[in-house]
Design an enzyme around this catalytic site. Structure first.
Site, short mmCIF file in Angstrom:
data_model
loop_
_atom_site.label_atom_id
_atom_site.label_comp_id
_atom_site.label_asym_id
_atom_site.label_seq_id
_atom_site.Cartn_x
_atom_site.Cartn_y
_atom_site.Cartn_z
N ARG A 124 11.43 -7.02 3.97
CA ARG A 124 11.49 -5.46 4.29
C ARG A 124 12.32 -5.23 5.69
O ARG A 124 13.07 -4.13 5.80
CB ARG A 124 10.09 -4.65 4.40
CG ARG A 124 9.79 -3.45 4.72
CD ARG A 124 8.69 -2.87 4.51
NE ARG A 124 7.69 -3.30 5.84
CZ ARG A 124 6.38 -3.04 5.61
NH1 ARG A 124 5.60 -2.49 4.67
NH2 ARG A 124 5.79 -3.37 6.77
N LYS A 151 0.74 -1.29 -0.08
CA LYS A 151 0.15 -0.20 0.07
C LYS A 151 1.04 1.44 -0.08
O LYS A 151 0.65 2.25 -0.62
CB LYS A 151 -0.99 0.14 1.31
CG LYS A 151 -1.79 -0.97 1.62
CD LYS A 151 -2.87 -0.45 2.69
CE LYS A 151 -1.96 -0.26 4.13
NZ LYS A 151 -1.40 -1.63 4.51
N ARG A 164 -0.02 -8.37 13.93
CA ARG A 164 -0.43 -7.43 13.06
C ARG A 164 -1.49 -7.92 12.06
O ARG A 164 -2.42 -7.21 11.65
CB ARG A 164 0.74 -6.74 12.26
CG ARG A 164 1.46 -5.43 13.30
CD ARG A 164 2.74 -5.00 12.90
NE ARG A 164 2.91 -4.51 11.58
CZ ARG A 164 3.83 -4.46 10.74
NH1 ARG A 164 5.04 -5.03 10.92
NH2 ARG A 164 4.09 -3.89 9.52
N ARG A 216 -8.30 2.16 10.14
CA ARG A 216 -8.18 0.74 10.59
C ARG A 216 -9.29 0.21 11.27
O ARG A 216 -9.06 -1.04 11.44
CB ARG A 216 -6.74 0.80 11.14
CG ARG A 216 -5.80 0.36 10.09
CD ARG A 216 -4.54 0.20 11.27
NE ARG A 216 -3.13 -0.36 10.84
CZ ARG A 216 -2.30 -0.14 10.05
NH1 ARG A 216 -2.12 1.38 9.51
NH2 ARG A 216 -1.23 -0.78 9.90
N ARG A 219 12.65 -1.86 10.25
CA ARG A 219 11.62 -1.27 11.11
C ARG A 219 11.51 -2.13 12.39
O ARG A 219 11.46 -3.44 12.20
CB ARG A 219 10.36 -1.44 10.18
CG ARG A 219 9.88 -0.12 9.63
CD ARG A 219 8.61 -0.53 8.89
NE ARG A 219 7.38 -0.80 9.55
CZ ARG A 219 6.22 -0.59 9.33
NH1 ARG A 219 6.15 -0.23 7.98
NH2 ARG A 219 5.26 -1.12 9.89
P1 AMP Z 1 1.70 0.80 9.03
O1 AMP Z 1 3.08 1.49 8.71
O2 AMP Z 1 0.43 1.41 8.53
O3 AMP Z 1 1.77 -0.68 9.14
O4 AMP Z 1 1.50 1.16 10.89
C1 AMP Z 1 2.42 0.75 11.82
C2 AMP Z 1 1.79 0.63 13.11
O5 AMP Z 1 1.48 1.81 13.53
C3 AMP Z 1 0.50 -0.28 13.41
O6 AMP Z 1 0.82 -1.70 13.59
C4 AMP Z 1 -0.22 0.37 14.19
O7 AMP Z 1 0.43 0.22 15.58
C5 AMP Z 1 0.09 1.97 14.06
N1 AMP Z 1 -1.00 2.60 13.09
C6 AMP Z 1 -0.92 2.96 11.94
N2 AMP Z 1 -1.95 3.55 11.70
C7 AMP Z 1 -2.78 3.23 12.62
C8 AMP Z 1 -4.27 3.71 12.64
N3 AMP Z 1 -4.96 4.15 11.52
N4 AMP Z 1 -5.03 3.24 13.69
C9 AMP Z 1 -4.40 2.59 14.55
N5 AMP Z 1 -2.96 2.22 14.81
C10 AMP Z 1 -2.23 2.88 13.66
#
Ligand code: AMP
Length: 184
Positions: free
Chosen positions: A124, A15, A141, A85, A130
């Site tokens: 990644r 994404k 996740r 989310r 990360r």
């Molecule tokens: P991502 O980079 O989008 O995979 O986000 C990494 C982490 O950030 C996730 O595993 C959540 O802990 C937190 N996070 C990111 N976006 C959201 C969201 N919209 N709602 C809640 N937690 C989020």
């Protein structure tokens, strides 16, 4: 009138990469809640300190914190990556879009089989380092995605705005499918 696109899909679906390219080519702002949160963690802000353990476990940050970030960062033409989310976030976004007169052009669901997701995320991890890209957190996740985020597929499908895109193939192939699905 403002315009918005949402990118929906499990972690590792690609994404972020696709949203960045679309934003750049269309002149939209990419709004990635994950990137904003990681920046707070890296800078050691109070918000960063609060969300760090949650992110390291692979759990979701509370909706009210996320919605505050979104309100601060909203733009006239915006691509949401990793937001909404939860159903509560999706409902709050609907209200925000209505209040600001922003039209939802489409919700792109990038679909990738689970084994491939784990493989991509672990790759990644090697490249970007990360801290939430280890095998245990990845499983968590994915579980959180199935439980909290996947219901949004039905939510947007019922509104007739969902665009399913096959996320397998080269980044260029996936990108072309996304442009075609959105018709932009
Ligand atoms: P991502 O980079 O989008 O995979 O986000 C990494 C982490 O950030 C996730 O595993 C959540 O802990 C937190 N996070 C990111 N976006 C959201 C969201 N919209 N709602 C809640 N937690 C989020």
């Amino acid at each position: 009138m403002g315009q918005a696109v949402i990118f929906l899909g499990p972690p590792g679906a690609g994404k972020g990469t696709q949203a960045s390219r679309l934003a750049e080519e269309l002149g939209f702002k990419k709004l990635s809640t994950g990137d904003i949160l990681r920046d707070h963690v890296a800078r050691g802000t109070p918000l960063g300190e609060r969300v760090r353990p949650i992110m390291e476990r692979g759990d979701l940050v509370p909706d009210d914190l996320i919605l505050e970030l979104i309100r601060e960062e909203l733009a006239e033409r915006v691509i949401f990556d990793g937001f909404p989310r939860t159903l509560a976030q999706a409902e709050a976004l609907d209200r925000l879009l209505a209040e600001t007169g922003t039209r939802l052009l489409g919700v792109v669901l990038v679909e990738v089989p689970e084994e491939e997701l784990v493989r991509r995320i672990l790759k990644r991890a090697e490249l970007e380092g990360r801290s939430d890209d280890n095998e245990e957190t990845v499983r968590r996740r994915l579980e959180v995605y199935r439980e909290k985020t996947e219901p949004l597929v039905g939510y947007y499908e019922a509104r007739g705005v969902l665009k399913r895109v096959d996320g397998l193939g080269t980044p260029d192939e996936v990108y072309a499918r996304i442009r075609a699905a959105l018709g932009i």
